[in-house]
Design a protein around this motif. Structure first.
Motif, PDB file in Angstrom:
ATOM      1  N   VAL A 433       8.986 -37.290   1.937  1.00 18.45           N
ATOM      2  CA  VAL A 433       7.805 -36.804   2.662  1.00 18.45           C
ATOM      3  C   VAL A 433       8.208 -36.102   3.957  1.00 18.45           C
ATOM      4  O   VAL A 433       7.709 -35.015   4.276  1.00 18.45           O
ATOM      5  N   LEU A 434       9.134 -36.697   4.704  1.00 20.90           N
ATOM      6  CA  LEU A 434       9.525 -36.126   5.994  1.00 20.90           C
ATOM      7  C   LEU A 434      10.261 -34.803   5.816  1.00 20.90           C
ATOM      8  O   LEU A 434      10.152 -33.914   6.670  1.00 20.90           O
ATOM      9  N   ARG A 435      11.001 -34.644   4.721  1.00 25.03           N
ATOM     10  CA  ARG A 435      11.658 -33.361   4.461  1.00 25.03           C
ATOM     11  C   ARG A 435      10.613 -32.237   4.345  1.00 25.03           C
ATOM     12  O   ARG A 435      10.860 -31.098   4.749  1.00 25.03           O
ATOM     13  N   ARG A 436       9.440 -32.569   3.787  1.00 20.99           N
ATOM     14  CA  ARG A 436       8.399 -31.561   3.614  1.00 20.99           C
ATOM     15  C   ARG A 436       7.554 -31.402   4.877  1.00 20.99           C
ATOM     16  O   ARG A 436       7.140 -30.295   5.229  1.00 20.99           O
ATOM     17  N   GLN A 437       7.308 -32.519   5.568  1.00 21.27           N
ATOM     18  CA  GLN A 437       6.476 -32.463   6.769  1.00 21.27           C
ATOM     19  C   GLN A 437       7.204 -31.833   7.951  1.00 21.27           C
ATOM     20  O   GLN A 437       6.614 -31.118   8.747  1.00 21.27           O
ATOM     21  N   ASP A 438       8.476 -32.126   8.083  1.00 16.86           N
ATOM     22  CA  ASP A 438       9.230 -31.712   9.266  1.00 16.86           C
ATOM     23  C   ASP A 438      10.646 -31.303   8.866  1.00 16.86           C
ATOM     24  O   ASP A 438      11.630 -31.945   9.224  1.00 16.86           O
ATOM     25  N   PRO A 439      10.764 -30.200   8.109  1.00 16.16           N
ATOM     26  CA  PRO A 439      12.083 -29.824   7.569  1.00 16.16           C
ATOM     27  C   PRO A 439      13.083 -29.381   8.622  1.00 16.16           C
ATOM     28  O   PRO A 439      14.296 -29.441   8.389  1.00 16.16           O
ATOM     29  N   SER A 440      12.608 -28.957   9.792  1.00 20.28           N
ATOM     30  CA  SER A 440      13.523 -28.410  10.798  1.00 20.28           C
ATOM     31  C   SER A 440      14.073 -29.462  11.750  1.00 20.28           C
ATOM     32  O   SER A 440      14.953 -29.158  12.562  1.00 20.28           O
ATOM     33  N   ARG A 441      13.598 -30.700  11.673  1.00 22.92           N
ATOM     34  CA  ARG A 441      14.059 -31.730  12.612  1.00 22.92           C
ATOM     35  C   ARG A 441      15.543 -32.018  12.380  1.00 22.92           C
ATOM     36  O   ARG A 441      16.024 -32.019  11.250  1.00 22.92           O
ATOM     37  N   HIS A 442      16.254 -32.298  13.493  1.00 24.83           N
ATOM     38  CA  HIS A 442      17.683 -32.571  13.387  1.00 24.83           C
ATOM     39  C   HIS A 442      17.929 -33.865  12.624  1.00 24.83           C
ATOM     40  O   HIS A 442      17.316 -34.891  12.901  1.00 24.83           O
ATOM     41  N   ARG A 443      18.822 -33.782  11.653  1.00 20.29           N
ATOM     42  CA  ARG A 443      19.196 -34.944  10.846  1.00 20.29           C
ATOM     43  C   ARG A 443      20.714 -35.099  10.910  1.00 20.29           C
ATOM     44  O   ARG A 443      21.431 -34.314  10.298  1.00 20.29           O
ATOM     45  N   PRO A 444      21.227 -36.108  11.645  1.00 23.43           N
ATOM     46  CA  PRO A 444      22.682 -36.310  11.685  1.00 23.43           C
ATOM     47  C   PRO A 444      23.278 -36.499  10.291  1.00 23.43           C
ATOM     48  O   PRO A 444      24.416 -36.116  10.042  1.00 23.43           O
ATOM     49  N   PHE A 445      22.494 -37.106   9.399  1.00 28.55           N
ATOM     50  CA  PHE A 445      22.915 -37.224   8.003  1.00 28.55           C
ATOM     51  C   PHE A 445      21.762 -36.770   7.128  1.00 28.55           C
ATOM     52  O   PHE A 445      20.605 -37.151   7.351  1.00 28.55           O
ATOM     53  N   ARG A 446      22.059 -35.938   6.149  1.00 34.49           N
ATOM     54  CA  ARG A 446      21.047 -35.470   5.201  1.00 34.49           C
ATOM     55  C   ARG A 446      21.376 -36.001   3.811  1.00 34.49           C
ATOM     56  O   ARG A 446      22.499 -35.826   3.324  1.00 34.49           O
ATOM     57  N   THR A 447      20.402 -36.641   3.194  1.00 32.43           N
ATOM     58  CA  THR A 447      20.594 -37.137   1.831  1.00 32.43           C
ATOM     59  C   THR A 447      20.909 -35.961   0.911  1.00 32.43           C
ATOM     60  O   THR A 447      20.126 -35.005   0.833  1.00 32.43           O
ATOM     61  N   PRO A 448      22.043 -35.982   0.222  1.00 32.66           N
ATOM     62  CA  PRO A 448      22.375 -34.860  -0.669  1.00 32.66           C
ATOM     63  C   PRO A 448      21.429 -34.815  -1.865  1.00 32.66           C
ATOM     64  O   PRO A 448      21.001 -35.857  -2.366  1.00 32.66           O
ATOM     65  N   ALA A 449      21.091 -33.580  -2.283  1.00 32.15           N
ATOM     66  CA  ALA A 449      20.231 -33.397  -3.454  1.00 32.15           C
ATOM     67  C   ALA A 449      19.018 -34.313  -3.392  1.00 32.15           C
ATOM     68  O   ALA A 449      18.714 -35.046  -4.323  1.00 32.15           O
ATOM     69  N   VAL A 450      18.282 -34.260  -2.260  1.00 33.61           N
ATOM     70  CA  VAL A 450      17.204 -35.217  -2.022  1.00 33.61           C
ATOM     71  C   VAL A 450      16.118 -35.138  -3.102  1.00 33.61           C
ATOM     72  O   VAL A 450      15.479 -36.148  -3.417  1.00 33.61           O
ATOM     73  N   ALA A 451      15.919 -33.963  -3.682  1.00 34.99           N
ATOM     74  CA  ALA A 451      14.902 -33.830  -4.727  1.00 34.99           C
ATOM     75  C   ALA A 451      15.266 -34.599  -5.988  1.00 34.99           C
ATOM     76  O   ALA A 451      14.406 -34.877  -6.829  1.00 34.99           O
ATOM     77  N   ILE A 452      16.544 -34.955  -6.109  1.00 31.60           N
ATOM     78  CA  ILE A 452      17.001 -35.765  -7.248  1.00 31.60           C
ATOM     79  C   ILE A 452      17.213 -37.214  -6.823  1.00 31.60           C
ATOM     80  O   ILE A 452      16.738 -38.143  -7.485  1.00 31.60           O
TER      81      ILE A 452
END
Length: 530
Positions: A433-452
């Protein structure tokens, strides 16, 4: 201090993420952890109670195929952990999944997650206490001291009350109120005790492995009382991996090192668990116990206890699925009496620390929820002398003690897992949800292939939940319904966020909360003490 108006989330009020992040900035930590350190941290956090106390439960459900169950549970943990890591790196403050959900999807779901975490921590602590009791009673028996059955197990095991579990729960409650904390060195020593004990078990059992004990490999199929059902129970053996996720703030190059630490520690633990399971199965066998009609009996049930007693009374060796101290029992059964005792000593020494950590985690969740206004603020009271949240600690201790006194370990673990799986599914959803609501926010770690990864984590958690025993599933449903009654009857009207009061925890915990603009339709807020 950053302030922002609470915005509408998926189901209502959202605690301002900017304000929570302002706390993290004030207490930002030096990045020193690499991939190896994270992997070691994860191994230390994961290896513990589950493998000691749930081996017999898994064997009753899945037989030798419990080895597949370990792989399934480990995979679900891995994808959930990758989701957990993104939010942990963004919101590195106390409150665990509760805080993450509050910041992304709103107060109602956050309340439900916090409510479910009570099952994870408090009921999980009860399960560990009962598991410790089994090893303690077995150890005393090996030394010629017999604890009466009426005082060694709860009603489903043919007794009245599990007195050792009660005693250890009360002792740890007292320690937490007094403020006793484990040092890092002491914790590391206990991890070493567990790893050495399990390594010795593998070394001693694999040479006497009997291939015939692995057939039939899948005696009960794949359902609730089969391989997937065993995975749902064994999930308890992996709880603790979030220690790696929450260390993301202290990690060098978290985008690279957090996945290595998570996957590396879970992979190591899964292989380690498989070797322990192979040793137990190969040395003693893992045939499920059935009734006269050939139906598999539910772990922890009175019927299984009676059938096990009949088997032992006939002069046969107690089956693995009947033992309350599975690993020590295996060693004694293959001729290592004193080494079996040492396994009991290892459990006796190491498991109380797990009870302590789980109870501490529970009190922390309660404490944060009370400070948010969702629970009576009296629960967040701090003892004037010991400087600990003594009220919530005592309350938690009573709940843990009562559950440990009367319920078997397998049922407690399943109840705990139902809450954990719900919380982890919410975290995975929050990431998406947060990836869609606030995609530009800084993320020190990003879940790879989050859609999967995120859907896999959600599906995996739901799948394991659906394969828990019916009563464990209903515990979450009934507990959740009770939680909603408490929320709408008490908490919603007293929520700080709902009243426009911003309470930033951690660094500012002693300062009065600051006002923020109210939500549409909310009363004009004022100042009040936290």
């Amino acid at each position: 201090m950053a302030t922002a108006a609470p915005r509408g989330g998926l189901l209502g009020r959202v605690k301002p993420l900017d304000a929570i992040l302002a706390t993290a900035e004030k207490k930002s930590l030096h990045r020193t952890l690499g991939a190896f350190q994270l992997t070691m941290l994860g191994i230390g956090a994961v290896i513990g109670t589950g493998i000691f106390v749930l081996t017999s439960e898994a064997a009753q459900k899945a037989g030798p195929a419990m080895m597949i169950s370990f792989v399934i549970a480990g995979f679900v943990c891995a994808v959930a952990a990758l989701c957990y890591s993104e939010l942990a790196s963004m919101v590195p403050v106390s409150g665990s999944a509760y805080t993450y959900t509050y910041a992304v999807m709103g107060e109602v779901l956050a309340w439900m997650v916090g409510w479910a975490l009570i099952l994870e921590y408090a009921v999980g602590a009860s399960a560990v206490a009962v598991g410790w009791s089994g090893y303690f009673v077995g150890l005393l028996k090996s030394w010629g001291v017999i604890v009466p059955e009426a005082l060694a197990v709860g009603p489903s095991g043919g007794g009245l009350i599990n007195l050792p579990a009660v005693v250890i729960s009360l002792l740890i409650t007292g320690l937490l109120i007094l403020g006793t904390k484990e040092s890092a060195r002491f914790t590391s020593a206990l991890v070493l005790v567990k790893v050495v004990a399990l390594t010795a078990f593998i070394i001693l059992t694999l040479p006497v492995l009997n291939g015939s004990h692995f057939t039939p490999f899948i005696p009960n199929g794949w359902g609730t009382y089969g391989v997937v059902g065993a995975a749902a129970s064994i999930f308890f053996a992996y709880v603790g991996f979030d220690a790696v996720s929450t260390a993301a703030e202290e990690t060098v190059n978290p985008q690279r090192n957090v996945p290595i630490g998570l996957i590396g520690s879970l992979l190591f633990c899964t292989v380690f668990y498989l070797l322990v399971a192979a040793g137990a199965i190969g040395a003693l066998g893992a045939d499920p116990v059935r009734n006269a009609a050939g139906a598999v009996l539910a772990p922890g049930s009175a019927e299984l206890t009676q059938q096990c007693q009949s088997i032992v009374a006939s002069g046969a060796t107690e089956p693995l699925v009947c033992s309350r101290e599975a690993l020590a029992h295996v060693l004694r059964s293959i001729g290592y009496q004193r080494l079996g005792d040492l396994m009991g000593v290892a459990a006796f020494i190491a498991l109380p620390s797990v009870v302590l950590m789980m109870m501490f985690g529970q009190t922390r969740i309660f404490f944060v929820m009370a400070r948010d206004g969702l629970l009576p603020e009296r629960l967040a009271a701090v003892h004037p002398k010991y400087k600990t949240p003594h009220v919530v600690t005592a309350f938690t201790g009573i709940v843990v003690t009562l559950a440990a006194a009367f319920l078997p370990v397998g049922q407690l673990a399943d109840y705990s897992n139902s809450g954990t799986l719900f919380a982890f599914a919410m975290v995975a959803l929050a990431v998406f949800v947060l990836r869609r609501q606030d995609p530009s926010r800084h993320r020190p770690f990003r879940t790879p292939a989050v859609a999967i990864i995120s859907p896999l984590a959600i599906i995996g958690c739901i799948g394991l939940y659906l394969n828990l025993p019916f009563i464990a599933k209903m515990v979450l449903v009934v507990w959740g319904a009770a939680g909603l009654l408490v929320y709408f009857g008490y908490s919603r009207s007293r929520s700080h966020v709902g009243r426009g009061i911003l309470d930033v925890p951690e660094a500012d915990s002693d300062a009065p909360p600051q006002p923020v603009p109210p939500m549409p339709g909310a009363p004009t807020p004022g100042y009040r003490d936290a």
